[in-house]
Design an enzyme around this catalytic site. Structure first.
Site, PDB file in Angstrom:
ATOM      1  N   HIS A  46       0.838  -1.213   0.000  1.00 25.62           N
ATOM      2  CA  HIS A  46       0.000   0.000   0.000  1.00 25.62           C
ATOM      3  C   HIS A  46       0.873   1.264   0.000  1.00 25.62           C
ATOM      4  CE1 HIS A  46      -2.763   3.025   1.876  1.00 25.62           C
ATOM      5  NE2 HIS A  46      -3.584   2.468   0.997  1.00 25.62           N
ATOM      6  N   SER A  72      -9.684 -14.591  -1.020  1.00 26.73           N
ATOM      7  CA  SER A  72      -9.765 -13.149  -1.233  1.00 26.73           C
ATOM      8  C   SER A  72     -11.117 -12.756  -1.814  1.00 26.73           C
ATOM      9  CB  SER A  72      -8.647 -12.718  -2.189  1.00 26.73           C
ATOM     10  OG  SER A  72      -8.886 -11.391  -2.606  1.00 26.73           O
TER      11      SER A  72
HETATM   12  C1  LIG Z   1      -3.337  -3.056   2.384  1.00 22.47           C
HETATM   13  C2  LIG Z   1      -3.668  -1.685   2.927  1.00 22.47           C
HETATM   14  N1  LIG Z   1      -2.893  -1.154   3.882  1.00 22.47           N
HETATM   15  C3  LIG Z   1      -3.130   0.049   4.408  1.00 22.47           C
HETATM   16  C4  LIG Z   1      -4.203   0.819   3.980  1.00 22.47           C
HETATM   17  C5  LIG Z   1      -4.376   2.194   4.551  1.00 22.47           C
HETATM   18  O1  LIG Z   1      -5.499   2.294   5.313  1.00 22.47           O
HETATM   19  P1  LIG Z   1      -6.112   3.703   5.746  1.00 22.47           P
HETATM   20  O2  LIG Z   1      -6.684   4.329   4.523  1.00 22.47           O
HETATM   21  O3  LIG Z   1      -7.125   3.270   6.771  1.00 22.47           O
HETATM   22  O4  LIG Z   1      -5.034   4.527   6.355  1.00 22.47           O
HETATM   23  C6  LIG Z   1      -5.049   0.301   2.992  1.00 22.47           C
HETATM   24  C7  LIG Z   1      -6.200   1.077   2.512  1.00 22.47           C
HETATM   25  O5  LIG Z   1      -6.820   0.838   1.539  1.00 22.47           O
HETATM   26  C8  LIG Z   1      -4.773  -0.974   2.449  1.00 22.47           C
HETATM   27  O6  LIG Z   1      -5.518  -1.508   1.467  1.00 22.47           O
END
Ligand SMILES: Cc1ncc(COP(=O)(O)O)c(C=O)c1O
Length: 370
Positions: free
Chosen positions: A122, A323
């Site tokens: 992400h 998934s």
């Molecule tokens: C795998 C993953 N990690 C982290 C996040 C970040 O989350 P947030 O938007 O709640 O900060 C997301 C958001 O889509 C995600 O898909």
């Protein structure tokens, strides 16, 4: 007390509400569960409660929900196979803060460490590495979104003089891919890396894998040192929130005592939401383990149905094991105008959250074919 809202302001709120109602029907691309009712918690909106400080240590600001927050952490410790005696964590503002906590902890334990993360990680992680100023290397991903283990092994081998801090994806954002924690641990052991730390970004799949019959390794028993799970994704919440979990022993490395609030400063923010723990706690009280199991089974069935519908129509859609993320070729712009779908380069995805029905999948497939 202030009086009623001016008519124009009420009208704006009503218009906004109507637009939300409309949008919720077409929200298929972002993993937010719209299926919840927290009206039991409405009376709490009248209080300025605040969870400042460590939920396990108390604070001078006593109008808080620390006790409920500790129960939430305990629930997640069970789900993620973390010994209750060792468990520590808090309710965060979302996935990004949970990832920040994990990386921060990794850096405090191993200040000279190198962070490894995959291309499919992400975007928050790259940003946080800049914020935290940590040395890092991006690793290739495989076609299905999992980290490329050979590239990971070779890159760690070349950098074995520094501790390894690894961000493992327990469900990538675009493809729902789960990195194999056992393989990652095998790589570290095979290279005889003495100092290592694994942070699991389990934003969405952290609430899927504990509820499926044949999950990929996803918990602390598989060598994770910290983990971030989202609250507003599968659990569903009107405000963004999440949970970060780690081992109690590590937290002492970053704790500072703050006299002003009479609290141990172990969390990233000072003031923290007292409502967010109530929301997550309410969801677990209401649905319980069985309720979430039922939800997850239903989501995966709709995802499988969606893949089949696309495939039957000649569209090469697919999904990773366990998934709810259905990946398919990026559709025409008209489809994006009607549906809230997430695109990335030449692909797009639908995530079959509980409010996404088979009928919605049928309609979407038809719209993609038009
Ligand atoms: C795998 C993953 N990690 C982290 C996040 C970040 O989350 P947030 O938007 O709640 O900060 C997301 C958001 O889509 C995600 O898909």
């Amino acid at each position: 007390m202030s009086g009623p809202l001016p008519k124009s302001a009420s009208a704006r709120l009503n218009a906004l509400l109507s637009s939300f109602k409309e949008m919720a029907k077409r929200q298929v691309g972002y993993p937010v569960n719209q299926d919840f009712d927290y009206s039991d918690l409405l009376p709490f909106l009248q209080y300025s409660a605040n969870n400042v400080g460590d939920p396990f240590q108390g604070s001078n600001f006593r109008m808080n929900t620390h006790e409920i927050e500790r129960e939430v952490i305990s629930t997640f410790a069970d789900l993620m196979h973390l010994d209750q005696e060792q468990a520590w964590g808090y309710v965060t503002s979302g996935g990004t803060e949970g990832n920040m906590y994990g990386l921060y902890m990794g850096r405090e334990l191993f200040p000279t460490g190198t962070v490894y993360f995959s291309q499919d990680t992400h975007y928050s992680v790259v940003k946080l590495l800049r914020v935290l100023n940590m040395r890092n290397i991006m690793i290739k991903s495989q076609e299905n979104g999992e980290v490329d283990y050979e590239d990971l092994r070779e890159t760690i081998r070349v950098n074995r003089d520094t501790p390894a801090i690894i961000v493992a994806n327990i469900g990538t954002t675009m493809k729902g891919a789960v990195d194999d924690l056992y393989r990652i641990r095998d790589i570290l052991e095979g290279l005889d890396v003495q100092d290592s730390y694994v942070h699991a970004d389990a934003a969405l799949s952290g609430m899927i894998l504990p509820f499926v019959p044949d999950p990929q390794p996803h918990g602390f028993d598989a060598g994770v040192n910290s983990m971030a799970v989202s609250g507003h994704k599968l659990i569903g919440s009107p405000l963004p929130c999440g949970v970060v979990l780690t081992n109690k022993d590590y937290v002492a490395r970053i704790a500072r005592s703050i006299e002003y609030v009479g609290a141990l400063d172990t969390t990233i923010p000072g003031s923290r939401s007292a409502l967010a723990p109530l929301i997550i706690w309410h969801a677990f009280q209401e649905r319980g383990h069985e309720g979430f199991q039922e939800t997850v089974v239903g989501m995966l069935e709709v995802a499988e149905y969606g893949v089949r519908r696309f495939n039957d129509a000649g569209v090469p859609a697919w999904r990773n094991r366990n998934s709810a993320t259905v990946v398919f070729p990026r559709p025409k712009p008209e489809v994006f105008r009607k549906w809230q779908i997430a695109p990335f380069e030449d692909i797009a995805h639908v995530i079959t959250m509980p409010h996404v029905t088979r009928d919605m999948m049928d309609e979407l497939v038809d719209d993609c074919l038009r």
